[in-house]
Scaffold this motif. Structure first.
Motif, PDB file in Angstrom:
ATOM      1  N   PHE A 183       0.848  -1.191   0.000  1.00  0.00           N
ATOM      2  CA  PHE A 183       0.000   0.000   0.000  1.00  0.00           C
ATOM      3  C   PHE A 183       0.880   1.236   0.000  1.00  0.00           C
ATOM      4  O   PHE A 183       2.030   1.197   0.450  1.00  0.00           O
ATOM      5  N   GLY A 184       0.332   2.345  -0.469  1.00  0.00           N
ATOM      6  CA  GLY A 184       1.046   3.615  -0.399  1.00  0.00           C
ATOM      7  C   GLY A 184       1.194   4.069   1.046  1.00  0.00           C
ATOM      8  O   GLY A 184       0.493   3.592   1.945  1.00  0.00           O
ATOM      9  N   LYS A 185       2.133   4.995   1.253  1.00  0.00           N
ATOM     10  CA  LYS A 185       2.431   5.486   2.605  1.00  0.00           C
ATOM     11  C   LYS A 185       1.188   6.069   3.293  1.00  0.00           C
ATOM     12  O   LYS A 185       0.897   5.741   4.443  1.00  0.00           O
ATOM     13  N   ASN A 186       0.437   6.941   2.592  1.00  0.00           N
ATOM     14  CA  ASN A 186      -0.746   7.566   3.196  1.00  0.00           C
ATOM     15  C   ASN A 186      -1.804   6.541   3.572  1.00  0.00           C
ATOM     16  O   ASN A 186      -2.398   6.608   4.647  1.00  0.00           O
ATOM     17  N   LYS A 187      -2.055   5.599   2.666  1.00  0.00           N
ATOM     18  CA  LYS A 187      -3.060   4.566   2.943  1.00  0.00           C
ATOM     19  C   LYS A 187      -2.633   3.738   4.148  1.00  0.00           C
ATOM     20  O   LYS A 187      -3.449   3.442   5.028  1.00  0.00           O
ATOM     21  N   THR A 188      -1.362   3.380   4.213  1.00  0.00           N
ATOM     22  CA  THR A 188      -0.854   2.579   5.320  1.00  0.00           C
ATOM     23  C   THR A 188      -1.005   3.328   6.642  1.00  0.00           C
ATOM     24  O   THR A 188      -1.467   2.759   7.636  1.00  0.00           O
ATOM     25  N   VAL A 189      -0.629   4.607   6.656  1.00  0.00           N
ATOM     26  CA  VAL A 189      -0.740   5.411   7.888  1.00  0.00           C
ATOM     27  C   VAL A 189      -2.205   5.516   8.313  1.00  0.00           C
ATOM     28  O   VAL A 189      -2.520   5.404   9.502  1.00  0.00           O
ATOM     29  N   ASN A 190      -3.114   5.705   7.360  1.00  0.00           N
ATOM     30  CA  ASN A 190      -4.540   5.775   7.697  1.00  0.00           C
ATOM     31  C   ASN A 190      -5.051   4.454   8.270  1.00  0.00           C
ATOM     32  O   ASN A 190      -5.834   4.443   9.221  1.00  0.00           O
ATOM     33  N   ILE A 191      -4.609   3.347   7.711  1.00  0.00           N
ATOM     34  CA  ILE A 191      -5.002   2.028   8.233  1.00  0.00           C
ATOM     35  C   ILE A 191      -4.464   1.846   9.644  1.00  0.00           C
ATOM     36  O   ILE A 191      -5.171   1.375  10.537  1.00  0.00           O
ATOM     37  N   LEU A 192      -3.210   2.241   9.868  1.00  0.00           N
ATOM     38  CA  LEU A 192      -2.614   2.122  11.200  1.00  0.00           C
ATOM     39  C   LEU A 192      -3.349   2.986  12.222  1.00  0.00           C
ATOM     40  O   LEU A 192      -3.610   2.552  13.346  1.00  0.00           O
ATOM     41  N   LYS A 193      -3.713   4.197  11.824  1.00  0.00           N
ATOM     42  CA  LYS A 193      -4.490   5.069  12.712  1.00  0.00           C
ATOM     43  C   LYS A 193      -5.821   4.414  13.069  1.00  0.00           C
ATOM     44  O   LYS A 193      -6.261   4.453  14.215  1.00  0.00           O
ATOM     45  N   SER A 194      -6.456   3.796  12.098  1.00  0.00           N
ATOM     46  CA  SER A 194      -7.723   3.117  12.326  1.00  0.00           C
ATOM     47  C   SER A 194      -7.549   1.944  13.296  1.00  0.00           C
ATOM     48  O   SER A 194      -8.363   1.741  14.198  1.00  0.00           O
ATOM     49  N   LEU A 195      -6.480   1.164  13.116  1.00  0.00           N
ATOM     50  CA  LEU A 195      -6.222   0.037  14.026  1.00  0.00           C
ATOM     51  C   LEU A 195      -5.983   0.511  15.455  1.00  0.00           C
ATOM     52  O   LEU A 195      -6.426  -0.124  16.410  1.00  0.00           O
ATOM     53  N   VAL A 196      -5.304   1.640  15.595  1.00  0.00           N
ATOM     54  CA  VAL A 196      -5.064   2.216  16.930  1.00  0.00           C
ATOM     55  C   VAL A 196      -6.391   2.695  17.525  1.00  0.00           C
ATOM     56  O   VAL A 196      -6.709   2.402  18.679  1.00  0.00           O
ATOM     57  N   GLU A 197      -7.200   3.416  16.738  1.00  0.00           N
ATOM     58  CA  GLU A 197      -8.489   3.930  17.209  1.00  0.00           C
ATOM     59  C   GLU A 197      -9.439   2.806  17.610  1.00  0.00           C
ATOM     60  O   GLU A 197     -10.185   2.938  18.572  1.00  0.00           O
ATOM     61  N   GLY A 241      -8.556   0.037  18.814  1.00  0.00           N
ATOM     62  CA  GLY A 241      -8.006  -0.675  19.958  1.00  0.00           C
ATOM     63  C   GLY A 241      -7.232  -1.935  19.630  1.00  0.00           C
ATOM     64  O   GLY A 241      -6.938  -2.727  20.510  1.00  0.00           O
ATOM     65  N   TYR A 242      -6.869  -2.133  18.372  1.00  0.00           N
ATOM     66  CA  TYR A 242      -6.133  -3.328  17.978  1.00  0.00           C
ATOM     67  C   TYR A 242      -4.619  -3.151  18.078  1.00  0.00           C
ATOM     68  O   TYR A 242      -3.891  -4.125  18.215  1.00  0.00           O
ATOM     69  N   ALA A 243      -4.147  -1.913  17.942  1.00  0.00           N
ATOM     70  CA  ALA A 243      -2.703  -1.677  17.887  1.00  0.00           C
ATOM     71  C   ALA A 243      -2.302  -0.535  18.814  1.00  0.00           C
ATOM     72  O   ALA A 243      -3.132   0.292  19.206  1.00  0.00           O
ATOM     73  N   ASN A 244      -1.030  -0.505  19.153  1.00  0.00           N
ATOM     74  CA  ASN A 244      -0.423   0.567  19.939  1.00  0.00           C
ATOM     75  C   ASN A 244       0.668   1.230  19.113  1.00  0.00           C
ATOM     76  O   ASN A 244       1.190   0.633  18.171  1.00  0.00           O
ATOM     77  N   VAL A 245       1.022   2.434  19.524  1.00  0.00           N
ATOM     78  CA  VAL A 245       2.101   3.184  18.899  1.00  0.00           C
ATOM     79  C   VAL A 245       3.199   3.354  19.932  1.00  0.00           C
ATOM     80  O   VAL A 245       2.923   3.652  21.086  1.00  0.00           O
ATOM     81  N   SER A 246       4.450   3.165  19.520  1.00  0.00           N
ATOM     82  CA  SER A 246       5.566   3.442  20.420  1.00  0.00           C
ATOM     83  C   SER A 246       6.561   4.332  19.695  1.00  0.00           C
ATOM     84  O   SER A 246       6.664   4.304  18.473  1.00  0.00           O
ATOM     85  N   GLY A 247       7.276   5.137  20.453  1.00  0.00           N
ATOM     86  CA  GLY A 247       8.269   6.029  19.873  1.00  0.00           C
ATOM     87  C   GLY A 247       7.676   7.347  19.408  1.00  0.00           C
ATOM     88  O   GLY A 247       6.481   7.591  19.522  1.00  0.00           O
ATOM     89  N   LYS A 248       8.571   8.202  18.874  1.00  0.00           N
ATOM     90  CA  LYS A 248       8.159   9.522  18.394  1.00  0.00           C
ATOM     91  C   LYS A 248       8.878   9.845  17.088  1.00  0.00           C
ATOM     92  O   LYS A 248       9.946   9.313  16.813  1.00  0.00           O
ATOM     93  N   GLY A 249       8.285  10.737  16.312  1.00  0.00           N
ATOM     94  CA  GLY A 249       8.915  11.190  15.070  1.00  0.00           C
ATOM     95  C   GLY A 249       9.220  10.045  14.134  1.00  0.00           C
ATOM     96  O   GLY A 249       8.395   9.183  13.887  1.00  0.00           O
TER      97      GLY A 249
END
Length: 153
Positions: free
Chosen positions: A121-135, A137-145
């Motif tokens: 997938f393209g970068k934007n689509k992937t980031v949107n999917i990841l945001k959805s998974l976090v929202e 409650g399926y995934a977490n985010v670690s780190g910054k920048g």
């Protein structure tokens, strides 16, 4: 005080009083310990076959969610115990693309660029999917920048 609430994607149960004296979070989550706070109510529920007095509730909850993508949350403070039970739907509530990313993340932590490359997938689509998974409650985010990485809960 609201002790029970149902939100379309989860059930939240709040128990005032916190953990019994001498019990820590790890012991509570292991189960096997049954400490009645109100012996009269406990006796009534036992005779009605609504409880069994063996301290198996937490173990049974965890077992029910063993194969589930999203897990229950046990939140304990000095004055309350709150349990969030996600609604388990047959087939889950992930889109086909979200499921592809979810399966890739199983057992590993990855940056979005590696995820994008692996699933095609393209970068934007992937980031949107990841945001959805976090929202959801399926995934977490670690780190910054540039060090942001994604992992399953």
């Amino acid at each position: 005080m609201r002790l029970f609430s149902h939100i379309p994607d989860r059930i939240e149960i709040t128990s005032p009083g916190g953990l019994p004296k001498g019990m820590d979070k790890e012991a509570y989550l292991r189960g096997g310990i049954s400490i009645l706070r109100n012996r009269i109510i406990g006796s009534i529920f036992f005779r009605l076959h609504m409880i069994e007095r063996f301290g198996t509730g937490v173990k049974r909850i965890k077992e029910e969610y063993r194969e589930s993508k999203i897990k229950p949350v046990f939140d304990m403070t000095e004055n309350t115990i709150r349990i969030i039970l996600p609604v388990i739907e047959a087939g889950g509530n992930l889109t086909e693309d979200e499921n592809k990313v979810y399966k890739l993340l199983r057992g590993r932590e990855m940056p979005s660029s590696s995820i994008s490359e692996a699933v095609g997938f393209g970068k934007n689509k992937t980031v949107n999917i990841l945001k959805s998974l976090v929202e959801k409650g399926y995934a977490n985010v670690s780190g910054k920048g540039r060090g942001i990485r994604y992992l399953l809960k």
